[in-house]
Design an enzyme around this catalytic site. Structure first.
Site, PDB file in Angstrom:
ATOM      1  N   HIS A  69     -21.036 -53.334   1.057  1.00 22.43           N
ATOM      2  CA  HIS A  69     -22.027 -52.279   0.848  1.00 22.43           C
ATOM      3  C   HIS A  69     -22.260 -51.491   2.148  1.00 22.43           C
ATOM      4  O   HIS A  69     -22.142 -50.259   2.179  1.00 22.43           O
ATOM      5  CB  HIS A  69     -23.338 -52.917   0.369  1.00 22.43           C
ATOM      6  CG  HIS A  69     -24.439 -51.938   0.089  1.00 22.43           C
ATOM      7  ND1 HIS A  69     -24.769 -51.530  -1.177  1.00 22.43           N
ATOM      8  CD2 HIS A  69     -25.297 -51.283   0.917  1.00 22.43           C
ATOM      9  CE1 HIS A  69     -25.764 -50.664  -1.121  1.00 22.43           C
ATOM     10  NE2 HIS A  69     -26.114 -50.501   0.148  1.00 22.43           N
ATOM     11  N   GLU A  70     -22.571 -52.212   3.214  1.00 17.42           N
ATOM     12  CA  GLU A  70     -22.882 -51.523   4.473  1.00 17.42           C
ATOM     13  C   GLU A  70     -21.642 -50.810   5.021  1.00 17.42           C
ATOM     14  O   GLU A  70     -21.757 -49.745   5.631  1.00 17.42           O
ATOM     15  CB  GLU A  70     -23.466 -52.491   5.498  1.00 17.42           C
ATOM     16  CG  GLU A  70     -24.775 -53.182   5.069  1.00 17.42           C
ATOM     17  CD  GLU A  70     -25.879 -52.226   4.597  1.00 17.42           C
ATOM     18  OE1 GLU A  70     -25.925 -51.067   5.072  1.00 17.42           O
ATOM     19  OE2 GLU A  70     -26.689 -52.636   3.730  1.00 17.42           O
ATOM     20  N   GLU A 108     -25.892 -43.529  -0.501  1.00 19.51           N
ATOM     21  CA  GLU A 108     -25.886 -44.721  -1.341  1.00 19.51           C
ATOM     22  C   GLU A 108     -24.708 -44.698  -2.324  1.00 19.51           C
ATOM     23  O   GLU A 108     -24.236 -45.744  -2.758  1.00 19.51           O
ATOM     24  CB  GLU A 108     -27.232 -44.814  -2.080  1.00 19.51           C
ATOM     25  CG  GLU A 108     -27.580 -46.167  -2.634  1.00 19.51           C
ATOM     26  CD  GLU A 108     -27.777 -47.262  -1.592  1.00 19.51           C
ATOM     27  OE1 GLU A 108     -27.950 -46.952  -0.383  1.00 19.51           O
ATOM     28  OE2 GLU A 108     -27.746 -48.437  -1.985  1.00 19.51           O
TER      29      GLU A 108
HETATM   30 ZN    ZN Z   1     -27.421 -48.947   0.833  1.00 13.80          ZN
END
Ligand code: ZN
Length: 503
Positions: free
Chosen positions: A264-265, A294
């Site tokens: 995710h990061e 995001e």
């Molecule tokens: Zn995020």
């Protein structure tokens, strides 16, 4: 730079970026390595840096230079004109909020954070209510100072999602909600049996760490222009596109935490590393919105990182080379079922990619009412519980597992939640476009080749920084703006196959 921009204005832009970078460094350090006793000193240091940034930004000479650049923009390159416009907008917002209100907001925020922590201990919203009331009143005042066309929430949303409006967002999120509620019912009823991979098994921390570094390298995250460290809550920060700092969280009994946090990061980090070099140290070296940021983390984490092609390559490696004992006898099918369970639950951050957006619907609808001053605060917990029952079929046993679970409102962050759903929607649309342009995308993933997707994202999204607003960027790449169609068909295809449902 042959931008036609005068050197004084360019230097001011660079200074502001440098100050932001140093604020980023001090913040990253605060969340990773800062000794406990240094916390108050760091708070002062950060406040000083933020004060300097504010002074430089509101400086009337900067305002004049920006106005001049924008009025006789003929000599400017497109990028230079966009830089001036972005900084002008940012400056206008900063100038419009009186110093007394900034101070009152900071005080109300630290008061609300304290009250929120106490209220969570007591499991009682009423303990938080007066502090939230005060913070809400100030945020409404701030929204009015920013200016809006009668919808206060728009002025707050603008801080996270420039260009987005309630009138654009609400119909899309409402339609999404109405599709997801029955879908969650069908998927819960048809879920394959998933083994419990975490029933007392131990996943060596060092092996977890090594696997996450391998993934970063394979994804093309440049570890000579960034790093990964540990923190309690994973995040992406840094000082510059060539200094992007990711964190992950390693838990010996739950390896999925580190695994998916890193992916995710890294999705966020690749975006930050991907800005074109000519944009560095300018207002264009920025992501156009939190939702688009995001979209990158969710594309990698959910669409790629929880997908079958990815694990056809990585699962045998994970099991045989990293966790031969903990994962002994576990099959690819078991693992895919375990990382893709759809289950209505109480807590947003533990929820799956299907139910997640219903958690966001609850928050978005309620905070819209709060900002409009259309819901008395003492009715908030009941309104929360009623929506959780209606959308997800679950009822929080107490406020800590209900309305008190997120820190956002205690920070005064109203307008942030919908960016998570925008991230999901944009991620699916961008993935559809990537699959159109890269016909062998799944084949690449099955061979562990993650670079083609990274390169595609860099070319079409990352390198451009803030040249276009988020929705315009997505439209340019996919041919369509904000829509729930791609996300819903992604979910139908994926879970239809996993659950053996007819298409
Ligand atoms: Zn995020």
């Amino acid at each position: 730079m042959k931008s036609g921009m005068d050197t004084w204005l360019l230097s001011r832009m660079q200074e502001l970026k440098d100050l932001q970078g140093l604020i980023g460094l001090a913040t990253w350090d605060q969340e990773t390595y800062l000794p406990a006793k240094a916390a108050p000193a760091r708070a002062h240091q950060l406040a000083t840096l933020q004060g300097l940034h504010h002074e430089r930004l509101v400086d009337p000479r900067l305002g004049d230079a920006l106005a001049r650049a924008l009025s006789d923009g003929a000599g400017l390159s497109d990028d230079a004109r966009t830089m001036a416009a972005i900084l002008h907008r940012e400056r206008e917002r900063e100038v419009r909020v009186p110093a007394a209100l900034v101070k009152a907001l900071a005080e109300a925020q630290s008061h609300a954070l304290h009250a929120w922590r106490e209220a969570r201990k007591e499991r009682r919203f009423a303990r938080f209510q007066p502090a939230l009331q005060r913070l809400l009143a100030l945020r409404r005042e701030q929204a009015d100072a920013y200016g809006h066309d009668g919808e206060r929430y728009d002025a707050l949303l603008e801080g996270y999602e420039p260009g987005m409006r309630v009138s654009r967002l609400t119909p899309v999120l409402t339609a999404l909600r109405e599709q997801l509620i029955p879908m969650v019912g069908r998927l819960t009823a048809s879920a394959p049996k998933a083994p419990d991979l975490f029933d007392g098994r131990r996943y060596d921390k060092d092996a977890q760490w090594r696997f996450t570094l391998r993934l970063l390298a394979d994804m093309g995250f440049d570890l000579e222009a960034g790093r990964q460290d540990l923190s309690i809550h994973p995040f992406t920060g840094g000082t510059h596109p060539l200094d992007v700092r990711l964190t992950t969280h390693v838990d010996e009994s739950q390896p999925l935490s580190a695994l998916f946090s890193t992916i995710h990061e890294a999705g966020h980090g690749l975006y930050e590393q991907g800005f074109a070099p000519e944009l560095h140290r300018t207002p264009l070296a920025a992501v156009p919105s939190m939702g688009l940021h995001e979209s990158q983390s969710r594309l990698w984490e959910n669409i790629i990182g929880r997908g079958r092609p990815f694990w056809e390559h990585y699962f045998p490696i994970l099991r045989d080379d990293y966790f031969p004992q903990a994962l002994a006898g576990v099959s690819l099918e078991d693992f895919l079922a375990a990382v893709n369970q759809v289950r209505p639950s109480l807590i947003r951050i533990e929820s799956d990619e299907v139910t997640y957006n219903l958690h966001i619907a609850v928050r978005y609808e309620l905070e819209l009412l709060l900002v409009r001053d259309a819901l008395p605060l003492d009715e908030l917990p009941a309104a929360w519980n009623e929506r959780m029952a209606r959308y997800l079929g679950v009822t929080p046993p107490d406020d800590t597992q209900g309305v008190l679970q997120d820190i956002h409102w205690a920070w005064g962050e109203l307008g942030y939640f919908p960016t998570y759903s925008l991230g999901n929607l944009y991620s699916a649309s961008l993935h559809r476009a990537a699959a159109r342009d890269l016909p062998d995308l799944d084949g690449h993933l099955r061979r562990g080749e993650l670079r083609p997707l990274r390169d595609w994202l860099r070319e079409h999204v990352h390198q451009h920084g803030f040249r276009l607003p988020a929705e315009e960027r997505v439209r340019r790449v996919t041919g369509q703006g904000l829509t729930d169609t791609d996300f819903l068909s992604y979910l139908r295809d994926k879970y239809g196959a996993l659950h053996g449902l007819a298409p």
